[in-house]
Design a protein around this motif. Structure first.
Motif, PDB file in Angstrom:
ATOM      1  N   ILE A   9       0.869  -1.165   0.000  1.00 40.96           N
ATOM      2  CA  ILE A   9       0.000   0.000   0.000  1.00 40.96           C
ATOM      3  C   ILE A   9       0.913   1.225   0.000  1.00 40.96           C
ATOM      4  O   ILE A   9       1.551   1.547   0.990  1.00 40.96           O
ATOM      5  CB  ILE A   9      -0.931   0.015   1.233  1.00 40.96           C
ATOM      6  N   SER A  35      -0.381  -0.680  -4.738  1.00 41.24           N
ATOM      7  CA  SER A  35      -1.371   0.356  -5.026  1.00 41.24           C
ATOM      8  C   SER A  35      -0.761   1.713  -4.715  1.00 41.24           C
ATOM      9  O   SER A  35       0.098   1.836  -3.837  1.00 41.24           O
ATOM     10  CB  SER A  35      -2.641   0.147  -4.200  1.00 41.24           C
ATOM     11  N   ASP A  36      -1.206   2.729  -5.462  1.00 52.76           N
ATOM     12  CA  ASP A  36      -0.703   4.081  -5.250  1.00 52.76           C
ATOM     13  C   ASP A  36      -1.692   5.056  -5.861  1.00 52.76           C
ATOM     14  O   ASP A  36      -2.283   4.766  -6.918  1.00 52.76           O
ATOM     15  CB  ASP A  36       0.676   4.247  -5.908  1.00 52.76           C
ATOM     16  N   ASP A  56      -6.532   1.236  -6.353  1.00 55.53           N
ATOM     17  CA  ASP A  56      -7.490   0.905  -5.301  1.00 55.53           C
ATOM     18  C   ASP A  56      -6.816   0.044  -4.238  1.00 55.53           C
ATOM     19  O   ASP A  56      -6.426  -1.096  -4.501  1.00 55.53           O
ATOM     20  CB  ASP A  56      -8.678   0.154  -5.920  1.00 55.53           C
ATOM     21  N   ASN A  57      -6.694   0.562  -3.017  1.00 54.40           N
ATOM     22  CA  ASN A  57      -6.049  -0.192  -1.935  1.00 54.40           C
ATOM     23  C   ASN A  57      -6.804  -1.476  -1.612  1.00 54.40           C
ATOM     24  O   ASN A  57      -6.195  -2.524  -1.376  1.00 54.40           O
ATOM     25  CB  ASN A  57      -5.956   0.670  -0.678  1.00 54.40           C
ATOM     26  N   VAL A  67       0.434  -7.621   3.850  1.00 49.03           N
ATOM     27  CA  VAL A  67       0.103  -6.263   3.428  1.00 49.03           C
ATOM     28  C   VAL A  67       1.180  -5.334   3.989  1.00 49.03           C
ATOM     29  O   VAL A  67       1.335  -5.222   5.207  1.00 49.03           O
ATOM     30  CB  VAL A  67      -1.286  -5.835   3.931  1.00 49.03           C
ATOM     31  N   LEU A  69       2.478  -1.698   4.591  1.00 51.48           N
ATOM     32  CA  LEU A  69       2.056  -0.304   4.648  1.00 51.48           C
ATOM     33  C   LEU A  69       3.279   0.581   4.438  1.00 51.48           C
ATOM     34  O   LEU A  69       4.098   0.759   5.330  1.00 51.48           O
ATOM     35  CB  LEU A  69       1.404  -0.006   5.996  1.00 51.48           C
ATOM     36  N   VAL A  79      -5.682   6.081   6.086  1.00 56.77           N
ATOM     37  CA  VAL A  79      -5.567   4.964   5.142  1.00 56.77           C
ATOM     38  C   VAL A  79      -5.929   3.643   5.820  1.00 56.77           C
ATOM     39  O   VAL A  79      -6.664   2.821   5.248  1.00 56.77           O
ATOM     40  CB  VAL A  79      -4.145   4.899   4.552  1.00 56.77           C
ATOM     41  N   LEU A  83      -8.962   1.083   5.010  1.00 56.68           N
ATOM     42  CA  LEU A  83      -8.564  -0.242   4.523  1.00 56.68           C
ATOM     43  C   LEU A  83      -9.093  -1.373   5.394  1.00 56.68           C
ATOM     44  O   LEU A  83      -9.297  -2.495   4.913  1.00 56.68           O
ATOM     45  CB  LEU A  83      -7.037  -0.308   4.471  1.00 56.68           C
TER      46      LEU A  83
END
Length: 272
Positions: A9, A35-36, A56-57, A67, A69, A79, A83
């Motif tokens: 992410i 994702s960004d 899209d996260n 995952v 971060l 965020v 999420l």
């Protein structure tokens, strides 16, 4: 290494360095997604590393085992809260954001396996140093996977106490800047002694690189290496005595204490 499916992410510089390290270690591009929010950054990372990069996260984490971060601490709370509904039970969350505690992450994401990491910028060239802490929900397998993830760009050392992350921040997280400062000062001093600036800079940088490689490959500590270079009544001894007369060791301790305190303060501020 084992090949869990990893979702990043945020696809900024540190994430891209980790992705590049994983790919260099042989991890298949199909096992990595990112994702960004930036279309340009998505295109860049996808082209450089051959992975899928989404906007899209929630879509990115859907099938992930891990995952990561890799976003700015200032936006972490928002965020994570957005999420949280998309995460699955048991998914490992690895945070590489400075100053965000496991407790804060658990409050925003819900109770789950969390590993908090403090990498440093030399990870961008595969020479990073990271400290890692795992909460009680992290399994032995997940711990191994998180260690392998960070080891893809350098060394990864585990901590038994999360509070020591502040000390890691002071030593290695902020540490590259201390060496850069010394390089600046040595280059400037060499120039004042009459060397052309480019020559002073090249000599300084190569000396720093050589000293680091000697220290890493040696079977003795830095203090012994220093003693071996310092001949009695020689030029090196004259310089070392001048450093020490100016309180060099005490100043270094004061500087790291200041960084440690500031790291703790930021954790308290950002975790609210």
């Amino acid at each position: 290494m084992s090949t869990p499916r990893i979702a990043f992410i945020g696809a900024g510089n540190m994430a891209a360095s980790l992705i590049g390290g994983l790919r260099a270690k042989g991890v298949d591009a199909e096992r990595i997604v990112a994702s960004d929010p930036g279309a340009e950054q998505r295109a860049k990372v996808s082209a450089e590393h051959g992975i899928q990069v989404l906007g899209d996260n929630a879509e990115a984490v859907k099938d992930a085992d891990i995952v990561v971060l890799s976003i700015k601490p200032q936006v972490m709370k928002a965020v994570c809260q957005a999420l949280a509904p998309s995460l699955q039970p048991g998914q490992l969350v690895v945070s590489i954001a400075a100053g965000i505690t496991c407790a804060s992450l658990a409050a925003w994401l819900g109770p789950r396996p969390i590993v908090r990491c403090m990498p440093n910028t030399p990870a961008l060239v595969g020479q990073g140093a990271s400290g890692l802490f795992a909460n009680a929900e992290v399994s032995a397998t997940q711990r191994q996977q998180a260690g392998e993830l960070l080891a893809a760009v350098g060394i990864a050392l585990w901590l038994d106490d999360e509070k020591l992350i502040d000390a890691v921040t002071a030593v290695s997280g902020s540490g590259p800047a201390y060496f850069f400062l010394l390089m600046e000062a040595m280059t400037a001093a060499g120039e004042k002694l009459g060397l052309p600036r480019e020559t002073a800079e090249q000599l300084t940088l190569q000396t720093a690189l050589g000293a680091a490689r000697m220290a890493v490959s040696s079977d003795v500590d830095a203090a012994e290496l220093r003693r071996r270079v310092t001949s009695p009544n020689g030029t090196t001894e004259a310089a070392i005595k001048t450093f020490q007369a100016g309180g060099f060791e005490a100043l270094v301790q004061q500087a790291l204490n200041a960084a440690d305190r500031r790291s703790a303060e930021l954790a308290e501020q950002l975790g609210q």
